[in-house]
Motif scaffolding. Structure first.
Motif, PDB file in Angstrom:
ATOM      1  N   PHE A 192       0.828  -1.215   0.000  1.00 13.19           N
ATOM      2  CA  PHE A 192       0.000   0.000   0.000  1.00 13.19           C
ATOM      3  C   PHE A 192       0.861   1.264   0.000  1.00 13.19           C
ATOM      4  O   PHE A 192       0.717   2.122  -0.852  1.00 13.19           O
ATOM      5  CB  PHE A 192      -0.925   0.031   1.222  1.00 13.19           C
ATOM      6  CG  PHE A 192      -1.971  -1.038   1.213  1.00 13.19           C
ATOM      7  CD1 PHE A 192      -3.045  -0.985   0.335  1.00 13.19           C
ATOM      8  CD2 PHE A 192      -1.877  -2.125   2.068  1.00 13.19           C
ATOM      9  CE1 PHE A 192      -4.007  -1.983   0.319  1.00 13.19           C
ATOM     10  CE2 PHE A 192      -2.833  -3.125   2.060  1.00 13.19           C
ATOM     11  CZ  PHE A 192      -3.907  -3.048   1.181  1.00 13.19           C
ATOM     12  N   CYS A 193       1.759   1.376   0.953  1.00  9.47           N
ATOM     13  CA  CYS A 193       2.464   2.664   1.118  1.00  9.47           C
ATOM     14  C   CYS A 193       3.594   2.833   0.124  1.00  9.47           C
ATOM     15  O   CYS A 193       4.000   3.946  -0.182  1.00  9.47           O
ATOM     16  CB  CYS A 193       2.982   2.819   2.539  1.00  9.47           C
ATOM     17  SG  CYS A 193       4.331   1.716   2.964  1.00  9.47           S
ATOM     18  N   TYR A 194       4.107   1.705  -0.394  1.00  7.86           N
ATOM     19  CA  TYR A 194       5.258   1.807  -1.282  1.00  7.86           C
ATOM     20  C   TYR A 194       4.892   2.478  -2.603  1.00  7.86           C
ATOM     21  O   TYR A 194       3.870   2.170  -3.210  1.00  7.86           O
ATOM     22  CB  TYR A 194       5.838   0.426  -1.581  1.00  7.86           C
ATOM     23  CG  TYR A 194       6.907   0.451  -2.645  1.00  7.86           C
ATOM     24  CD1 TYR A 194       8.153   1.031  -2.377  1.00  7.86           C
ATOM     25  CD2 TYR A 194       6.678  -0.052  -3.915  1.00  7.86           C
ATOM     26  CE1 TYR A 194       9.136   1.088  -3.348  1.00  7.86           C
ATOM     27  CE2 TYR A 194       7.661  -0.009  -4.903  1.00  7.86           C
ATOM     28  CZ  TYR A 194       8.886   0.570  -4.613  1.00  7.86           C
ATOM     29  OH  TYR A 194       9.862   0.635  -5.586  1.00  7.86           O
ATOM     30  N   CYS A 211       3.017   0.568   6.104  1.00  4.17           N
ATOM     31  CA  CYS A 211       1.795  -0.245   6.080  1.00  4.17           C
ATOM     32  C   CYS A 211       2.068  -1.695   6.462  1.00  4.17           C
ATOM     33  O   CYS A 211       1.184  -2.382   6.953  1.00  4.17           O
ATOM     34  CB  CYS A 211       1.110  -0.165   4.714  1.00  4.17           C
ATOM     35  SG  CYS A 211       1.842  -1.208   3.455  1.00  4.17           S
ATOM     36  N   THR A 247      10.143  -5.720   5.459  1.00  2.00           N
ATOM     37  CA  THR A 247       9.341  -5.062   4.420  1.00  2.00           C
ATOM     38  C   THR A 247      10.155  -4.991   3.128  1.00  2.00           C
ATOM     39  O   THR A 247      11.195  -4.335   3.084  1.00  2.00           O
ATOM     40  CB  THR A 247       8.960  -3.642   4.851  1.00  2.00           C
ATOM     41  OG1 THR A 247      10.144  -2.975   5.342  1.00  2.00           O
ATOM     42  CG2 THR A 247       7.924  -3.684   5.955  1.00  2.00           C
ATOM     43  N   CYS A 265       9.611  -3.458   0.498  1.00  2.00           N
ATOM     44  CA  CYS A 265       9.603  -2.148  -0.178  1.00  2.00           C
ATOM     45  C   CYS A 265      10.780  -1.288   0.238  1.00  2.00           C
ATOM     46  O   CYS A 265      11.089  -0.295  -0.403  1.00  2.00           O
ATOM     47  CB  CYS A 265       8.324  -1.395   0.124  1.00  2.00           C
ATOM     48  SG  CYS A 265       8.239  -0.840   1.832  1.00  2.00           S
ATOM     49  N   ALA A 294       7.469   2.388   4.277  1.00  2.00           N
ATOM     50  CA  ALA A 294       7.559   1.112   5.000  1.00  2.00           C
ATOM     51  C   ALA A 294       6.660   1.100   6.225  1.00  2.00           C
ATOM     52  O   ALA A 294       6.988   0.487   7.237  1.00  2.00           O
ATOM     53  CB  ALA A 294       9.009   0.824   5.388  1.00  2.00           C
ATOM     54  N   MET A 334       2.499  -4.255   4.671  1.00  2.00           N
ATOM     55  CA  MET A 334       1.807  -5.254   3.863  1.00  2.00           C
ATOM     56  C   MET A 334       2.795  -6.092   3.058  1.00  2.00           C
ATOM     57  O   MET A 334       2.498  -7.225   2.699  1.00  2.00           O
ATOM     58  CB  MET A 334       0.819  -4.549   2.923  1.00  2.00           C
ATOM     59  CG  MET A 334      -0.062  -5.481   2.120  1.00  2.00           C
ATOM     60  SD  MET A 334      -1.114  -6.481   3.194  1.00  2.00           S
ATOM     61  CE  MET A 334      -1.766  -7.644   2.003  1.00  2.00           C
ATOM     62  N   CYS A 335       3.965  -5.549   2.775  1.00  2.00           N
ATOM     63  CA  CYS A 335       4.873  -6.185   1.812  1.00  2.00           C
ATOM     64  C   CYS A 335       5.903  -7.073   2.488  1.00  2.00           C
ATOM     65  O   CYS A 335       6.964  -7.311   1.922  1.00  2.00           O
ATOM     66  CB  CYS A 335       5.588  -5.112   1.018  1.00  2.00           C
ATOM     67  SG  CYS A 335       6.726  -4.192   2.054  1.00  2.00           S
TER      68      CYS A 335
HETATM   69  S1  FES Z   1       4.512  -1.292   1.027  1.00  2.00           S
HETATM   70 FE1  FES Z   1       3.951  -0.447   2.926  1.00  2.00          FE
HETATM   71  S2  FES Z   1       5.461  -1.302   4.220  1.00  2.00           S
HETATM   72 FE2  FES Z   1       6.152  -1.904   2.278  1.00  2.00          FE
END
Ligand code: FES
Ligand SMILES: Cc1cc2nc3c(=O)[nH]c(=O)nc-3n(C[C@H](O)[C@H](O)[C@H](O)COP(=O)(O)O)c2cc1C
Ligand code: SF4
Lengths: 206, 742, 431
Positions: free
Chosen positions: B37-39, B51, B79, B81, B49, B53-54
């Motif tokens: 999400f945040c990347y 969210c 993470t 990302c 880094a 999610m990765c």
């Molecule tokens: S994409 Fe959000 S922590 Fe890596």
């Protein structure tokens, strides 16, 4: 590095006293970037604006440090010790964290509510006192601990809250502004004189 | 990122990637898409880094005390990302632990996320919705009170914020702080109370706010104009080009049932990367206006009457034919290259008139090509890439973020990288200083002078540069003479000598922290300077400045309208034809044409797509002229003030209703494709020109814009490399090397 | 084993906060000696002492010092982490308040050893009294040439600044501390394997050494009396002495300095023993570490390894003693509230998970608990643990998980009966 120039220092509200501006300039000189003086600047603002960080105070810090306003608001609202609303001149903060809780902080809070005639989160009509519960003040040996301004009071129980209130009423360092002033002052001193921002940035790097 | 390569293994697949590449990117190389999400590759890593999610499982070589090396698994998932690839890394992205971790993260993201997907504009194209489908928990275990915050909170005229939907990924805040530089969005409060917001009580006035709508991985930031207008799945989309300025951002034009709905950015690394500006993203709304002209109009006395195309074309052909060499053409800066090419053929070949011009300023200096090389060969304008790589950039009388939005973003990118130094010269109180996005806020030198003194400012700058260099060696005697004539002091035009000196030092290349001794200097002259008399002087002075600088300097007067560069290239000028071939005898320029319609030396005028009344630097003069005009035909989408003064108004197809090409400020020829059919009563401008020519007995035979572009590439030397098959999705800059042979 | 005063040897000496009295107890001899040694030798002494970080992580101090590129042509910084915010801990507060010169001297030595030009003492905003003591000590030290240009007549210059926080536990996390010191919101920054350690790229991307107040306070003694002497105290892998902040149900709460490896019960006795009933549980290292049952306490020794073995941690030495009337569920309600309140909000698991757990505890202690809540809490802990951006998330999960594993019956009672298993005498009282 995001230098001060990034957001052009558009002027804004200007309620800092000449002394406050001098203090800010000295503190800024402790760091390679003005931005680093953000917390001290907000402490100065809390003192200069009478114990409260108003929206004006945020704007003044922003332009004096050459930072975006929303960034300053973001910092001011992150830390719990900046007063974003009006509080009593003497803000009683009761630790209700682990040890103090176990030692009866809840009863102490009730007792203070009774004596002051206000609930947690409220201010007395005369604007003298306000009451809050806070997380660990880290003087657990003296639970229940109450912080008023820059001063800690230990072993507070329902039986001695009157004494506490009396002591606080007269203590010079118990007001929010005195606390802010004290915090600003500990940043200042000999160290300040010997360093300028440029000397920080360039003394080794370059 | 270093060029060094390292060997890693992802899900058992060995691959070689650049050291330091983020693992989430390396995984893409082997077709593994790690949910996130945040990347975002264009946003700073520092605030990222978040969210989580990765997450992936990572093993990396570790050296034991005894020197032996073991590949040890890291105790915690990492993470991907923000994890830089390093030699020997072993990554697992689909282990049970990771599958469970993703489910856990999604559950956390959802507990406070409202269940209003059915009425959310993002529904159908929502990363949160999609990832939940693939990786999310089957049911919710959350029985507490959800977080309640104001919904549909308007941040600006364009953007609304629904704080309940925000997942705190910091994409919008990073964009506004880093990429756009207005830093108007930030986080307030902390923990579960954290909120994205502009400064309380202020609005999100960034010139680039629309990008945050596309960056938001949920429906928290939404377009006010698009709200509830449609659902992604019933939209159709077409590759197009933004028509709101000369930068030519590549866009996805979304439409439904033959109607424009919205604009999203289309990636073009060479042009807009993946951004748009609000002028474009929301300005394209004009395509959905209800007051489109639907049929030709012919003036009968005080009012217009609808006419058939036959009637209208007959009138126009007769008037132009009668006027012959005394006919003229103005505008064309919003028309496609194909239109311009045919129109100028009609005037030059059929009507024997060279009275064509697109310039709306008082001066008529040759600025078309970036510059004329010594052998007289035109050189293309500066590209965004060259701009980004320049060592020094000077904006003279320009409101950069507004006039040249993508150029501004490139310059900011270079500035953040620390490779460029910026100088802003403008009149006091110029729009630039009111913008949340301004070059001045990054500039190493800011020079401000009293309004209306651009010419003096340019000469003073030259004088200062000569002083800084200590020689006026390469200057022509002409310039020396003019410079000697400049007597006034900086103060006389309200400009500080220190500012001027700092600017000169930066331009000359003497300032300390100078990144490179060699490098390029780009000086761009903006609208305010263009729209005032004195351009000749400004070009002379700044040209000399560029020549004196230690850098390889170049002065440009960048195009500002969507196809102004095309109009320059394809000969909508009295003295140069397509490809800047000189034409003899030179025709009349805009000023002469406007005075000509009054004194009878121009008998019929065609104005295309330009509201001359609004755009000409001296509007009263334009109005007087058009009132006196014996015959005026206007081709446009709407009944503009100029069109209202016409004898015949011909409605044309919009950029969404046809194929064609525009040439952007870099000289890049870019295709736009038809999204939906035009209203039955409108025609494409090039067809109109062909039909007029036919009525005058000279048929041209083009069946499609593709054929015309092929003809342009075949006959216009500088466009040789820009034929229909050469453009692709990225477009192609014209270049003159090809001419060498001819 | 047992009480052994090194840092606290002179805690009661009148005027010890002043430079003169401090010097009369051997103060600043360590600094004078250090500047007469090579930087490498100073670090060697610290290595020999076996000193480990006293801020919670217990990381070998010398490795950090060694990690600073001391000869690279750039500014280096030394930072003292005086944010002491771990519930149950109050040792740094006393060290700064009563013996500020010991902290200043330790930082000056670290500044010399790492060739750092500037130092910052980051003190939490609430600790104004301690900060004022540090301020006075710094000014005295400048006057006497222990700080500033040419420290102790050497060619090494070291300027020391005070920087106050403003109310955030997270700012004790070293990367969040750096953010706060640089004027940002107190949110953590990337660390290995995602970014270099602070010793390579810290404040303003310059090498930055961050140690705890107590860690620095050990250094003057180590340099003055030798690393070997320090290493002679404590256990094989946990050398020296450690301050423990004893609080809760004991007769004489306060800071106690004991030799590492001392049996846990001995510390309880030192503090005068349990009050108000028999011992029920101990949290030995601050709110972030797993709670121990009375039964477990018997054979735990207070050193890094045996605490680990007992399924808890030495942490920051915040030693909280609870008697039989302590309501573990209520205690964890307070703990959960703390972490939810202090979560910086940057990352998903901690931001959402800590608030969720607090909501569940509020429900349980309001008599609205559901049987499935216990496993739900465990599952939330597992979903935070190891997945958050910084260790605050883990620290929020560990104590809750341990309390369920070790006192599950009390959760079940609360949920079944909607009241405390301890009846009217239960403490703490919540909601
Ligand atoms: S994409 Fe959000 S922590 Fe890596
Ligand atoms: C949430 C959190 C809070 C922390 N608070 C403190 C603190 O108040 N004081 C401290 O010295 N270390 C604290 N730490 C540990 C620091 O991150 C860091 O490990 C320590 O300051 C290093 O110093 P040391 O090696 O001397 O222990 C905290 C860590 C975390 C994750
Ligand atoms: S775990 Fe995440 S939310 Fe919690 S304090 Fe660390 S970064 Fe902030």
């Amino acid at each position: 590095m995001a230098g001060n120039a990034e957001i052009s220092g558009a002027r804004g509200p200007s309620n800092f006293s000449a002394e406050a501006v001098a203090e800010l300039n000295e503190i800024v000189s402790h760091y390679p970037e003005a931005r680093a003086a953000m917390l001290p600047a907000l402490w100065i603002a809390q003192r200069e604006y009478g114990g409260e960080i108003t929206s004006e105070a945020i704007s003044e810090v922003a332009w004096r440090l050459g930072r975006p306003v929303v960034e300053v608001e973001g910092v001011a609202t992150f830390y719990t010790m900046y007063h974003l609303g009006k509080r009593g001149r003497r803000h009683l903060e009761v630790c209700t964290c682990l040890t103090c809780a176990v030692l009866g902080a809840a009863d102490t809070v009730r007792a203070l509510e009774d004596r002051l005639g206000i609930k947690v989160g409220q201010t007395t009509p005369d604007g003298e006192f306000s009451l809050a519960e806070v997380e660990c003040l880290n003087w657990c040996e003296a639970g229940t601990v109450v912080q008023v301004g820059g001063r800690y009071y230990g072993n507070v129980t329902p039986d001695n809250v009157d004494a506490l209130i009396e002591a606080v009423r007269t203590a010079a360092d118990a007001t929010a502004t005195a606390q802010a002033d004290g915090i600003v002052k500990v940043h200042l001193g000999k160290a300040g004189a010997s360093v300028s921002p440029s000397s920080q940035a360039e003394s080794f790097d370059g | 990122m270093s060029a060094e390569l390292v060997n890693i293994v992802i899900n058992g697949v060995p691959l070689t990637v650049p050291a330091g590449e983020m693992i989430i990117e390396s995984a893409r190389r082997i077709g593994v898409e790690i949910p996130h999400f945040c990347y975002h590759p264009r946003l700073s890593k520092e605030a990222g880094a978040n969210c989580r999610m990765c997450l992936v499982e990572v093993s990396a070589p570790r050296r034991n005390p005894d020197g032996s090396v073991v590949v040890a698994k890291m105790p915690k998932p990492q993470t991907s990302c923000s994890l830089p690839a390093s030699e020997g890394m072993v990554i697992e992205t689909e282990t049970p632990a990771i599958v469970e971790a993703r489910r856990g993260i999604l559950e956390f993201l959802l507990i406070n996320h409202p269940l209003d997907c059915p009425i959310c504009d993002r529904g159908g194209e929502c990363p949160l919705q999609n990832n939940t489908l693939h990786y999310g928990p089957p049911t919710t275990r959350f029985v507490e009170q959800k977080r309640h915050l104001p919904k549909a909170f308007p941040l600006s005229d364009y953007v609304v914020l629904d704080r309940e939907r925000c997942i705190h990924c910091a994409r919008c805040t990073r964009f506004s702080g880093d990429v756009a530089g207005d830093a108007q969005l930030g986080f307030l409060k902390r923990g579960a109370d954290m909120e994205v917001s502009p400064h309380t009580g202020e609005r999100f006035t960034s010139l680039f706010s629309g990008n945050t709508i596309e960056l938001c991985p949920v429906g928290a930031l939404l377009s006010r104009s698009y709200r509830f207008r449609g659902r992604p799945w019933d939209l159709m989309t077409q590759k197009s080009v933004c028509t709101q300025c000369s930068n030519g951002c590549n866009i996805k034009l979304d439409h439904r049932a033959g109607r424009f709905v919205r604009v999203n950015a289309r990636v073009n690394e060479a042009v807009n990367e993946e951004w748009t500006c609000d002028r474009g993203k929301f300005g394209m709304e004009y395509l959905a206006r209800d007051d489109r002209l639907q049929a030709p109009l012919i003036r009968r006395g005080a009012r217009f009457e609808q006419a058939t195309w036959d009637e209208a074309l007959a009138v126009v052909a007769r008037a132009l034919g009668d006027a012959g060499a005394k006919s003229a053409f103005l505008g064309g800066t919003r028309s496609a290259n194909e239109d311009l090419y045919v129109v100028q053929r009609l005037f030059r070949e059929v009507l024997a008139s060279n009275n064509l011009d697109h310039r709306m300023g008082p001066d008529f200096v040759a600025v078309g090509a970036g510059a004329m090389a010594s052998d007289g060969r035109p050189t293309p304008p500066v590209s965004f890439g060259e701009l980004e790589d320049a060592s020094v950039f000077v904006a003279f009388g320009a409101d950069m973020a507004w006039e040249q939005p993508m150029a501004y973003l490139r310059l900011r990118k270079a500035w953040r990288r620390g490779t460029i130094r910026l100088v802003s010269v403008a009149a006091k109180g110029s729009a630039e200083d009111e913008r949340p996005n301004s070059l001045a806020s990054m500039a190493a030198a800011v020079v401000r002078h009293d309004a209306g003194h651009e010419v003096e400012a340019a000469w003073l700058m030259l004088r200062q540069v000569v002083a800084a260099i200590g020689s006026d060696d390469p200057l022509t005697d002409e310039v020396r003479r003019q410079l000697a004539g400049v007597k006034l002091s900086p103060e006389a035009i309200g400009c500080s000598p220190q500012e001027l000196a700092t600017a000169a030092a930066v331009i000359v290349g003497e300032a300390p922290a100078e990144p490179t001794a060699t490098g390029k200097l780009a000086i761009w002259i903006g609208e305010t300077a263009v729209r005032r008399p004195g351009m000749k002087d400004i070009l002379a002075a700044l040209g000399a400045v560029a020549a004196l600088s230690r850098y390889d300097g170049r002065v440009s007067v960048p195009a500002t309208e969507v196809n102004e560069q095309g109009a320059r290239d394809l000969g909508i000028s009295p003295d140069t034809g397509p490809g800047y071939r000189a034409v003899r005898p030179a025709g009349l320029n805009t000023a002469a044409i406007l005075s000509g319609v009054a004194d009878g030396s121009v008998r019929a005028l065609w104005i295309s797509g330009t509201d001359v009344v609004g755009r000409y630097w001296d509007p009263p003069a334009a109005i007087r002229a058009l009132e006196a005009c014996p015959f005026l035909v206007v081709t446009d989408l709407h009944l503009t003030p100029t069109a209202q003064m016409a004898d015949v108004v011909l409605p044309v197809a919009s950029v969404a209703e046809r194929n064609g090409t525009f040439t952007n400020v870099e000289g890049r020829v870019q295709q736009f494709l038809k999204a939906y059919d035009p209203p039955s009563g409108v025609r494409q401008e090039w067809r109109i020109a062909m039909q007029v020519a036919a009525r005058l007995g000279s048929a041209m035979h083009y069946a499609s814009s593709r054929e015309m572009l092929a003809d342009i590439a075949a006959t216009v030397p500088i466009y040789v490399g820009c034929g229909p098959d050469a453009l692709g999705d990225e477009g192609k800059r014209w270049f003159a090397e090809e001419v060498a042979g001819q | 084993m047992g009480e052994l005063r090194v840092l606290l040897e002179h805690r009661d000496t009148p005027g010890i906060e002043t430079l003169d009295v401090y010097r009369s107890t051997g103060g600043y001899e360590g600094l004078a000696r250090a500047v007469s040694m090579s930087r490498a030798d100073v670090i060697a002494e610290v290595k020999a002492s076996g000193l480990r970080g006293r801020g919670g992580a217990g990381f070998p101090t010398w490795i950090k010092w060694q990690g600073i590129p001391a000869d690279a042509p750039m500014v280096r910084y030394v930072v003292c982490n005086a944010d002491e915010g771990e519930p149950g801990t109050f040792k740094d507060r006393e060290l700064m308040l009563k013996q500020p010169h010991m902290v200043v001297e330790g930082m000056a030595i670290a500044g010399y050893a790492t060739n750092a030009r500037y130092g910052f003492v980051y003190i939490r905003g609430e600790f104004l009294e301690s900060a004022q003591a540090i301020r006075r000590a710094i000014d005295e030290a400048y006057a006497q040439g222990y700080l500033g240009p040419g420290v102790c007549g050497s060619s090494h210059s070291f300027d020391l600044f005070v920087h106050m926080g403003a109310g955030s536990y997270e700012c004790g996390e070293e990367t969040a501390l750096m953010s706060s010191l640089m004027g940002e919101r107190g949110q953590p920054r990337a660390k290995p394997p995602h970014a270099p350690l602070p010793v390579i790229s810290g404040l303003w991307q310059r090498p930055t050494l961050i140690n705890n107040v107590e860690t620095y306070s050990c250094v003057p003694h180590i340099i003055r009396r030798g690393g070997a002497w320090y290493a002679s105290m404590g256990t094989e892998r946990s050398k020296g002495t450690k301050l423990f902040s004893v609080s809760g149900h004991v007769k004489r709460p306060g800071n106690y300095e004991i030799e590492l490896g001392t049996p846990l019960p001995e510390l309880v006795e030192l503090a005068g023993g349990v009050t108000g009933g028999s011992l029920k549980a101990v949290i030995p290292g601050g709110s972030s570490v797993p709670i121990l049952t009375a039964a477990q306490c018997g054979d735990v020794r207070l050193d890094y390894e045996s605490c680990q073995a007992a399924g808890t941690m030495l942490g920051s030495g915040g030693f909280m003693v609870f008697n039989e009337h302590t309501d573990i569920v209520a205690l964890m309600h307070v703990t959960a509230r703390f972490y939810a309140h202090e979560s910086c909000g940057k990352c998903t698991p901690c931001r959402e998970g800590t608030r969720w757990m607090y909501q569940i505890f509020r429900r349980i202690t309001a008599g609205q608990g559901r049987p499935e809540d216990i496993d739900l809490l465990l599952s939330i802990c597992n979903n935070i643990d190891g997945r958050s951006y910084c260790p605050l998330g883990d620290a929020a999960a560990w104590p809750i998980r341990a309390s369920i594993q070790r006192f599950r019956d009390e959760y079940e009672y609360w949920i079944a009966n909607g009241t405390s298993p301890l009846g009217a005498t239960a403490t703490p009282k919540v909601s």
